[in-house]
Design a protein around this motif. Structure first.
Motif, PDB file in Angstrom:
ATOM      1  N   ALA A   1     -22.556 -15.450  17.923  1.00 39.23           N
ATOM      2  CA  ALA A   1     -22.995 -16.834  18.228  1.00 39.23           C
ATOM      3  C   ALA A   1     -21.847 -17.591  18.884  1.00 39.23           C
ATOM      4  CB  ALA A   1     -23.424 -17.530  16.948  1.00 39.23           C
ATOM      5  N   CYS A   2     -22.256 -18.528  19.773  1.00 39.76           N
ATOM      6  CA  CYS A   2     -21.217 -19.302  20.472  1.00 39.76           C
ATOM      7  C   CYS A   2     -20.360 -20.083  19.491  1.00 39.76           C
ATOM      8  CB  CYS A   2     -21.874 -20.278  21.453  1.00 39.76           C
ATOM      9  SG  CYS A   2     -22.830 -19.444  22.742  1.00 39.76           S
ATOM     10  N   THR A   3     -20.982 -20.479  18.364  1.00 39.84           N
ATOM     11  CA  THR A   3     -20.247 -21.288  17.401  1.00 39.84           C
ATOM     12  C   THR A   3     -19.137 -20.530  16.701  1.00 39.84           C
ATOM     13  OG1 THR A   3     -21.942 -20.718  15.749  1.00 39.84           O
ATOM     14  CG2 THR A   3     -22.221 -22.792  16.970  1.00 39.84           C
ATOM     15  N   SER A   4     -19.129 -19.171  16.831  1.00 41.48           N
ATOM     16  CA  SER A   4     -18.039 -18.418  16.235  1.00 41.48           C
ATOM     17  C   SER A   4     -16.721 -18.748  16.923  1.00 41.48           C
ATOM     18  CB  SER A   4     -18.323 -16.910  16.315  1.00 41.48           C
ATOM     19  OG  SER A   4     -18.427 -16.517  17.694  1.00 41.48           O
ATOM     20  N   CYS A   5     -16.831 -19.207  18.148  1.00 45.68           N
ATOM     21  CA  CYS A   5     -15.612 -19.621  18.867  1.00 45.68           C
ATOM     22  C   CYS A   5     -15.639 -21.122  19.176  1.00 45.68           C
ATOM     23  CB  CYS A   5     -15.480 -18.852  20.172  1.00 45.68           C
ATOM     24  SG  CYS A   5     -15.172 -17.086  19.969  1.00 45.68           S
ATOM     25  N   HIS A   6     -16.868 -21.661  19.342  1.00 47.46           N
ATOM     26  CA  HIS A   6     -17.028 -23.090  19.697  1.00 47.46           C
ATOM     27  C   HIS A   6     -17.695 -23.820  18.549  1.00 47.46           C
ATOM     28  CE1 HIS A   6     -16.074 -21.878  23.817  1.00 47.46           C
ATOM     29  NE2 HIS A   6     -17.004 -20.922  23.711  1.00 47.46           N
ATOM     30  N   PRO A   7     -17.014 -24.243  17.502  1.00 46.20           N
ATOM     31  CA  PRO A   7     -17.624 -24.916  16.347  1.00 46.20           C
ATOM     32  C   PRO A   7     -18.293 -26.232  16.758  1.00 46.20           C
ATOM     33  CG  PRO A   7     -15.284 -24.445  15.971  1.00 46.20           C
ATOM     34  CD  PRO A   7     -15.578 -24.057  17.358  1.00 46.20           C
ATOM     35  N   ALA A   8     -19.379 -26.586  16.053  1.00 39.07           N
ATOM     36  CA  ALA A   8     -20.138 -27.816  16.376  1.00 39.07           C
ATOM     37  C   ALA A   8     -19.300 -29.061  16.197  1.00 39.07           C
ATOM     38  CB  ALA A   8     -21.399 -27.889  15.504  1.00 39.07           C
ATOM     39  N   THR A   9     -18.374 -29.038  15.262  1.00 38.70           N
ATOM     40  CA  THR A   9     -17.539 -30.223  15.000  1.00 38.70           C
ATOM     41  C   THR A   9     -16.621 -30.551  16.144  1.00 38.70           C
ATOM     42  OG1 THR A   9     -15.927 -28.812  13.894  1.00 38.70           O
ATOM     43  CG2 THR A   9     -17.629 -29.835  12.502  1.00 38.70           C
ATOM     44  N   LYS A  10     -16.433 -29.672  17.002  1.00 39.78           N
ATOM     45  CA  LYS A  10     -15.528 -29.909  18.120  1.00 39.78           C
ATOM     46  C   LYS A  10     -16.291 -30.115  19.419  1.00 39.78           C
ATOM     47  CE  LYS A  10     -11.657 -27.368  16.138  1.00 39.78           C
ATOM     48  NZ  LYS A  10     -10.648 -26.295  16.336  1.00 39.78           N
ATOM     49  N   ARG A  11     -17.606 -30.350  19.342  1.00 38.88           N
ATOM     50  CA  ARG A  11     -18.371 -30.570  20.575  1.00 38.88           C
ATOM     51  C   ARG A  11     -18.924 -32.016  20.541  1.00 38.88           C
ATOM     52  NH1 ARG A  11     -20.550 -25.804  18.835  1.00 38.88           N
ATOM     53  NH2 ARG A  11     -22.602 -26.744  18.530  1.00 38.88           N
ATOM     54  N   PRO A  12     -18.252 -33.024  21.082  1.00 34.75           N
ATOM     55  CA  PRO A  12     -18.698 -34.436  21.067  1.00 34.75           C
ATOM     56  C   PRO A  12     -19.798 -34.698  22.089  1.00 34.75           C
ATOM     57  CG  PRO A  12     -16.640 -34.230  22.260  1.00 34.75           C
ATOM     58  CD  PRO A  12     -16.953 -32.857  21.748  1.00 34.75           C
ATOM     59  N   GLY A  13     -20.197 -35.904  22.159  1.00 34.91           N
ATOM     60  CA  GLY A  13     -21.184 -36.339  23.147  1.00 34.91           C
ATOM     61  C   GLY A  13     -22.535 -35.730  22.891  1.00 34.91           C
ATOM     62  N   LEU A  14     -23.256 -35.458  23.952  1.00 33.75           N
ATOM     63  CA  LEU A  14     -24.609 -34.934  23.842  1.00 33.75           C
ATOM     64  C   LEU A  14     -24.663 -33.541  23.207  1.00 33.75           C
ATOM     65  CD1 LEU A  14     -26.254 -36.174  27.164  1.00 33.75           C
ATOM     66  CD2 LEU A  14     -26.512 -37.073  24.870  1.00 33.75           C
ATOM     67  N   HIS A  15     -23.456 -32.841  23.080  1.00 30.34           N
ATOM     68  CA  HIS A  15     -23.462 -31.562  22.384  1.00 30.34           C
ATOM     69  C   HIS A  15     -23.922 -31.717  20.944  1.00 30.34           C
ATOM     70  CE1 HIS A  15     -20.769 -29.668  25.536  1.00 30.34           C
ATOM     71  NE2 HIS A  15     -21.752 -28.780  25.378  1.00 30.34           N
ATOM     72  N   ALA A  16     -23.676 -32.932  20.377  1.00 30.49           N
ATOM     73  CA  ALA A  16     -24.051 -33.165  18.973  1.00 30.49           C
ATOM     74  C   ALA A  16     -25.543 -33.452  18.816  1.00 30.49           C
ATOM     75  CB  ALA A  16     -23.234 -34.326  18.402  1.00 30.49           C
ATOM     76  N   ASN A  17     -26.246 -33.680  19.908  1.00 28.87           N
ATOM     77  CA  ASN A  17     -27.674 -33.949  19.860  1.00 28.87           C
ATOM     78  C   ASN A  17     -28.400 -32.698  19.377  1.00 28.87           C
ATOM     79  OD1 ASN A  17     -30.528 -34.130  20.872  1.00 28.87           O
ATOM     80  ND2 ASN A  17     -29.766 -36.111  21.579  1.00 28.87           N
ATOM     81  N   ALA A  18     -29.343 -32.875  18.488  1.00 31.57           N
ATOM     82  CA  ALA A  18     -30.041 -31.723  17.902  1.00 31.57           C
ATOM     83  C   ALA A  18     -30.772 -30.904  18.952  1.00 31.57           C
ATOM     84  CB  ALA A  18     -31.026 -32.204  16.837  1.00 31.57           C
ATOM     85  N   GLY A  19     -31.228 -31.526  20.002  1.00 29.78           N
ATOM     86  CA  GLY A  19     -31.950 -30.789  21.026  1.00 29.78           C
ATOM     87  C   GLY A  19     -31.060 -29.904  21.865  1.00 29.78           C
ATOM     88  N   HIS A  20     -29.795 -30.087  21.736  1.00 24.04           N
ATOM     89  CA  HIS A  20     -28.835 -29.264  22.490  1.00 24.04           C
ATOM     90  C   HIS A  20     -28.138 -28.226  21.614  1.00 24.04           C
ATOM     91  CE1 HIS A  20     -28.512 -32.917  25.387  1.00 24.04           C
ATOM     92  NE2 HIS A  20     -29.547 -32.116  25.729  1.00 24.04           N
ATOM     93  N   ALA A  21     -28.683 -27.873  20.476  1.00 21.64           N
ATOM     94  CA  ALA A  21     -28.031 -26.934  19.564  1.00 21.64           C
ATOM     95  C   ALA A  21     -28.024 -25.503  20.105  1.00 21.64           C
ATOM     96  CB  ALA A  21     -28.720 -26.985  18.202  1.00 21.64           C
ATOM     97  N   THR A  22     -29.001 -25.189  20.919  1.00 16.95           N
ATOM     98  CA  THR A  22     -29.061 -23.835  21.491  1.00 16.95           C
ATOM     99  C   THR A  22     -28.222 -23.788  22.756  1.00 16.95           C
ATOM    100  OG1 THR A  22     -31.290 -23.550  20.611  1.00 16.95           O
ATOM    101  CG2 THR A  22     -30.573 -22.002  22.310  1.00 16.95           C
ATOM    102  N   CYS A  23     -27.055 -23.095  22.668  1.00 19.92           N
ATOM    103  CA  CYS A  23     -26.104 -23.089  23.801  1.00 19.92           C
ATOM    104  C   CYS A  23     -26.701 -22.444  25.034  1.00 19.92           C
ATOM    105  CB  CYS A  23     -24.833 -22.361  23.392  1.00 19.92           C
ATOM    106  SG  CYS A  23     -23.983 -23.067  21.956  1.00 19.92           S
TER     107      CYS A  23
END
Length: 555
Positions: free
Chosen positions: A479-501
């Motif tokens: 998963a992308c989050t293994s390298c790109h954690p959600a806590t470090k993605r600000p802005g629209l990355h935090a929007n629930a509709g954008h959870a699928t990289c």
């Protein structure tokens, strides 16, 4: 006999002065021993010389040597003339005309002295020592030597076959040792030329010590020479017509050594060393072909006589080795006589020379050939630990080098079953002798050049997200989050509709998809919203939301 003795005594006494007889005490006891000697018999009994004329009146002392000249002044010794240089002994009269006990038998006993050398110039008498010296010599006569003709005694020993001889004395000296004439042969023949030239090589101790060993004295014709077999019995020869005559190999007048075998067998190469127990020019060949020691019909001794190593199966030595070849060692051509399939399969390859691997196996079949690493050192040093046994992959062996190695899947079953499409050929990524246990990033790029040069391909190793086959490595991209954690993605990355990289990002694209068309694929209702804007991220950022930038879309 007693009467004769009495008469002799009476004669002696009469000769000693008749009535003037000496008293018995004046006659020495030795008189009984010497009275019959040649000198006393001649002077007393024959010529009636009175005793006192030689011995005087006082006693019977031995007369001086010069006394004989008193009566025999005119008698000269021609055989023993005076020697002014004193190089030889000149005997006195009494030494030849004996008056003593030791000369009581022979009137003249020349051998009394001449059995030994006399000085430097008179040798000991050898031949004719048992003959009467007076037959040839006259001690007081002139000439002193009147020899008889040799033929008067040796009529049956005249030589009629020796050219150039004038008489017996050409070979014989009158008083030499009985066999001394043998040495005279070499003295004469050494100066001759042609076929009759014979030097001292002809005489060999313990075999041919003298010429008369083969040439009987006074019989020198070719037909009368003793045959070799008369002395050298039981000498079988090698099977060859030219070997039946001894002179084919042995020149009688050139010593004991035989001629070199190569003088006739010029094309035969001898690679065997010369045995230590033979000598002479022929000995190199004689190690295998002893000319006089083989049984009838046998040409050479058995190879096992020297070579005690076990044979190669049931093969005979001559099946593999040619004794007279320049190089008698085993050759591939000879191996093919029995091992045709093996030699055919290695022809033209690096294993064509059988003895390269089977140097000792020819004589020790149970012994394994040397390890492959003996020649293939580099390959052996690079292979993985599990590939150290060359035959594990090259099951065709050195006799089938063209046969492909066994498939990798034979051992690497899990890797083969988990390889994705395109990775079925192991050799596409792995070189068995390269030393690399795993393919490197560069190896992936050799096929996946477009992915290795864009996106994550430029940033991380391919194996971080992909594995070429199991069982090691990641089975699927993480998963992308293994390298790109959600806590470090600000802005629209935090929007629930954008959870699928993957909705916006593709791992091997150059950049994320942030154009208007990509956003409208999900936000259909905003198709008329700012229709002139090409990129939505201009107002709706996915970054860290810097001041002055709209964080949320307009409702």
């Amino acid at each position: 006999m007693k009467l004769g003795f009495a008469i002799a005594i009476a004669m002696i006494l009469g000769a000693c002065g008749g009535s003037e007889r000496r008293p018995a005490e004046h006659v020495p006891a030795t008189w009984a021993e010497v009275r019959t000697s040649a000198g006393h018999t001649a002077h007393v009994a024959k010529h009636k010389v009175p005793c006192r004329d030689c011995h005087g009146d006082a006693s019977f002392a031995v007369p001086p040597a010069s006394l004989c000249e008193k009566c025999h002044a005119n008698t000269r010794a021609t055989v023993h003339p005076p020697d002014p240089l004193a190089l030889t002994h000149v005997p006195a009269c009494q030494e030849c005309h004996g008056f003593g006990k030791e000369q009581a038998i022979q009137p003249t006993n020349c051998m009394r002295c001449h059995a030994e050398p006399q000085g430097l110039h008179v040798a000991a008498v050898g031949a004719h020592s048992d003959e009467k010296c007076s037959d040839c010599h006259r001690a007081h006569g002139t000439p002193s030597l009147e020899p008889k003709q040799c033929t008067s005694c040796h009529a049956d020993q005249t030589n009629t076959q020796h050219a150039g001889l004038r008489g017996c004395l050409d070979c014989h000296q009158m008083h030499e040792e009985r066999t001394a004439a043998d040495a005279g042969c070499v003295r004469c023949h050494a100066t001759q030329k042609g076929k009759i030239h014979v030097d001292d090589r002809a005489l060999v101790a313990n075999s041919h010590p003298q010429c008369t060993s083969c040439h009987k004295p006074h019989q020198f014709g070719k037909t009368e020479v003793a045959t070799c077999a008369s002395c050298h019995q039981n000498k079988p020869v090698l099977v060859a017509a030219k070997h039946t005559a001894c002179a084919s190999c042995h020149t009688p007048h050139e010593g004991a050594d035989a001629k070199a075998c190569t003088s006739c067998h010029r094309d035969e190469h001898v690679a065997h060393p010369r045995p230590a127990d033979t000598g002479g020019a022929a000995s190199a060949c004689a190690g295998c072909h002893p000319p006089h020691k083989l049984a009838a019909g046998q040409k050479a001794v058995a190879c096992e006589t020297c070579h005690v190593k076990p044979h190669h199966g049931t093969a005979q030595c001559r099946d593999c080795h040619e004794p007279h070849a320049k190089n008698p060692l085993l050759a591939a051509g000879l191996c093919s006589n029995c091992h045709a399939p093996e030699t055919k399969s290695v022809a033209g390859g690096g294993h064509a020379g059988c003895i390269t691997c089977h140097a000792t196996a020819a004589h020790e079949p149970a012994k394994h050939p040397p390890a492959c690493a003996t020649c293939h050192t580099k390959q052996a040093s690079l292979v993985d630990k599990g590939h150290a046994d060359c035959a594990g992959c090259h099951r065709g062996g050195p006799h089938a080098p063209q046969k492909p190695p066994v498939a990798c899947a034979t051992c690497h079953t899990k890797q083969a079953s988990t390889a994705p499409p395109g990775h079925a050929q192991c050799a596409s990524c792995h070189e068995p002798h390269s030393g690399d246990k795993k393919p490197s990033a560069a190896t992936c790029a050799s096929c996946h050049a477009d992915r290795a040069s864009t996106g994550h391909g430029k940033q991380v190793a391919c194996a971080s997200c992909h594995r070429p086959h199991g069982p090691g490595g990641v089975a699927t991209p993480p998963a992308c989050t293994s390298c790109h954690p959600a806590t470090k993605r600000p802005g629209l990355h935090a929007n629930a509709g954008h959870a699928t990289c993957a909705s916006c990002h593709v791992a091997h694209e150059k950049a994320p998809r942030d154009d208007r068309a990509s956003c409208l694929s999900c936000h259909v209702k905003q198709q008329n919203h700012e229709p002139t804007a090409q990129r939505c991220s201009g107002c709706h950022p996915f970054g860290d939301g810097k001041p002055g930038v709209i964080k949320k879309p307009v409702q």
